[in-house]
Structures are given as C-alpha cells and as structure tokens.
Design a protein around this motif. Structure first.
Motif, short mmCIF file in Angstrom:
data_model
loop_
_atom_site.label_atom_id
_atom_site.label_comp_id
_atom_site.label_asym_id
_atom_site.label_seq_id
_atom_site.Cartn_x
_atom_site.Cartn_y
_atom_site.Cartn_z
N VAL A 22 0.84 -1.20 0.00
CA VAL A 22 0.00 0.00 0.00
C VAL A 22 0.87 1.26 0.00
N ILE A 25 2.57 1.90 -3.35
CA ILE A 25 1.61 2.44 -4.31
C ILE A 25 1.35 3.91 -4.03
N THR A 32 -3.88 5.61 -4.99
CA THR A 32 -3.74 4.48 -4.08
C THR A 32 -4.81 3.45 -4.37
N THR A 33 -4.80 2.37 -3.64
CA THR A 33 -5.77 1.30 -3.87
C THR A 33 -7.17 1.76 -3.42
N SER A 37 -8.30 4.39 -0.33
CA SER A 37 -8.54 5.71 -0.92
C SER A 37 -9.09 6.71 0.08
N CYS A 121 2.06 -3.25 -6.29
CA CYS A 121 1.00 -4.24 -6.54
C CYS A 121 1.49 -5.65 -6.26
N GLN A 124 1.98 -6.08 -2.44
CA GLN A 124 0.65 -6.16 -1.83
C GLN A 124 0.02 -7.53 -2.08
N ASP A 164 -15.82 -1.43 -3.33
CA ASP A 164 -14.66 -0.66 -3.80
C ASP A 164 -15.09 0.62 -4.52
N SER A 189 -4.87 4.09 -9.16
CA SER A 189 -5.94 3.44 -8.41
C SER A 189 -6.63 2.38 -9.28
N ALA A 192 -4.08 -0.54 -9.93
CA ALA A 192 -3.95 -1.39 -8.74
C ALA A 192 -5.19 -2.25 -8.53
N ALA A 193 -6.36 -1.64 -8.74
CA ALA A 193 -7.62 -2.38 -8.56
C ALA A 193 -7.75 -3.52 -9.56
N THR A 196 -4.11 -6.22 -9.18
CA THR A 196 -3.78 -6.97 -7.97
C THR A 196 -4.48 -8.32 -7.93
#
Length: 234
Positions: A22, A25, A32-33, A37, A121, A124, A164, A189, A192-193, A196
């Motif tokens: 995290v 990132i 960020t994730t 957020s 990523c 994480q 999310d 964001s 990463a979403a 990951t």
C-alpha cells in the motif's frame, strides 16, 4: 497452540507485506488502492497519519459488521469480528512504519512512478496470499464484504466491486470537499484495482501454492496431510 501461534505469525507477516505494498503504491504518486482511498484522502487533509486514518476506518467497518450480523450472528461471528481489532492496529502500525521507511522515495519521472506502482502491486499481492493461507482471521474490509453479501444474499465478488466503487466515490467527494480538487485517486488506483487480483491468482496457483508453502512453512500443512504422510511412510 504452537502451530496456531506460527499460523498467526504468517498472517502478521502477510499484514506487513500488505502494508508495504500500500505504501509503495502511495509513494508512486499515482493514487492508491480503492481500499485505502478514503484513508489516504483523510491523511492528506488532516493532521492524522495514514495508519491512524486506516485504523479509524477499520473500526467503522467493524461496527458495520456488528450491524450486519444483528439478530443472526453467532458467537463465532462475534469472536471473528473482535479479533480484527488487534490486527487492524498492527496493520495500521505497519503502514506508518513503512511510510517512514519510504519517506525518501520520490519518483523522478512517470516511468519510475509506474515501476514503483507495479512493485507495490506485487508486494501487496504477496501480502494478500500470506494473509489468506493460514486461515486464522480476516481483515475488516473483506469481512465487511463477507457479512454484507451474506446479509443481503449477494455474490461476494459483485459485493466487493460495489464496496470498492463506493470507497473510491467517497474518496473523490471528500477530496472535493477539502480541496475542490481530486487527490489520492488517479490512474494508479484503477491499475492497482485491476491488476492486484490477477497477481494474487497467479501467485496463489503458480508460485505460492500450498505445496510450496508447506515446504517453506511446514506449520501451514493440515494435520490430515501429515497423518497421510505418516501412514505412507509406514
């Protein structure tokens, strides 16, 4: 008891990697994730650290879980939810520790930002796998989604997507309220979403498989497997 203690150690190690991912990132300066957020926007616009904001949000999610299981929760549900409190504290402390350790990381160009994002990523994802393998506890966000999907009889994956999206929307609204601009939510964001989950699946099925982890961390091996090996040896 010794075996369970080692399982919890593996879980805590997973929390450290998750926190480190995290932070990397965040340091990529590309957002960020989704799960972090709201926490990140709060930390940017208040005197609170990212770890402190994370702990506050996790406590709210824990309260939300008690609301979701009202009238139908078991003693096991109560224990599972309460167990999240100390682990949320540990995870939040790991975030602040890694924020300090990575304080000097500042990408000098966009390519370095992307590289740092991808490393974040990966780190994480390693944390997610280590968190799930011991099967001893859940983090607040995943547990909230689990109880929400059970309460309203919705599929877990779809509930997770809605969760999310809600967090990212709240982060955008908070950022606009604080600064009239959007902070903390950028292309990183989205990357990463979307990325990951694929990395977690790859690591879980190809690299950090049960067989490989049993070799590195024998305590994760179920008792039934150990008994079977003993019988085969005889």
């Amino acid at each position: 008891m010794k075996s369970m203690f080692k399982r919890y150690l593996v879980f805590v190690a997973g929390l450290y990697f998750l926190a480190a991912g995290v932070v990397l990132i965040v340091r990529s300066a590309l957002g960020t994730t989704p799960i972090s957020s709201v926490n990140y926007v709060m930390s940017l616009n208040t005197p609170l650290t990212l770890g402190t904001c994370t702990f506050i949000i996790n406590m709210l999610l824990i309260v939300g879980q008690f609301w979701l299981v009202r009238g139908r929760g078991s003693r096991q549900d109560t224990v599972e939810i309460l167990l999240q409190i100390p682990f949320s504290f540990i995870f939040s402390a790991f975030i602040d520790l890694n924020m300090l350790l990575a304080a000097d990381i500042r990408p000098s160009n966009y390519a370095m930002s992307i590289a740092l994002l991808l490393v974040g990523c990966l780190v994480q994802s390693v944390g997610v796998v280590l968190e799930l393998k011991p099967r001893v506890a859940m983090m607040s966000a995943e547990a909230f989604v689990k109880y929400a999907s059970s309460r309203y009889r919705r599929e877990f994956g779809r509930t997770k997507v809605c969760f999310d999206v809600t967090l990212v929307t709240l982060a955008v609204l908070l950022s606009l309220a604080f600064t009239q601009t959007i902070e903390g939510v950028r292309e990183g964001s989205l990357i990463a979403a979307g990325l990951t989950g694929y990395i977690v699946t790859f690591l879980n099925h190809k690299i950090m498989t049960r067989k490989n982890l049993y070799r590195l961390i024998p305590v994760l091996r179920p008792a039934t497997d150990k008994k079977q090996e003993a019988l085969e040896a005889c």
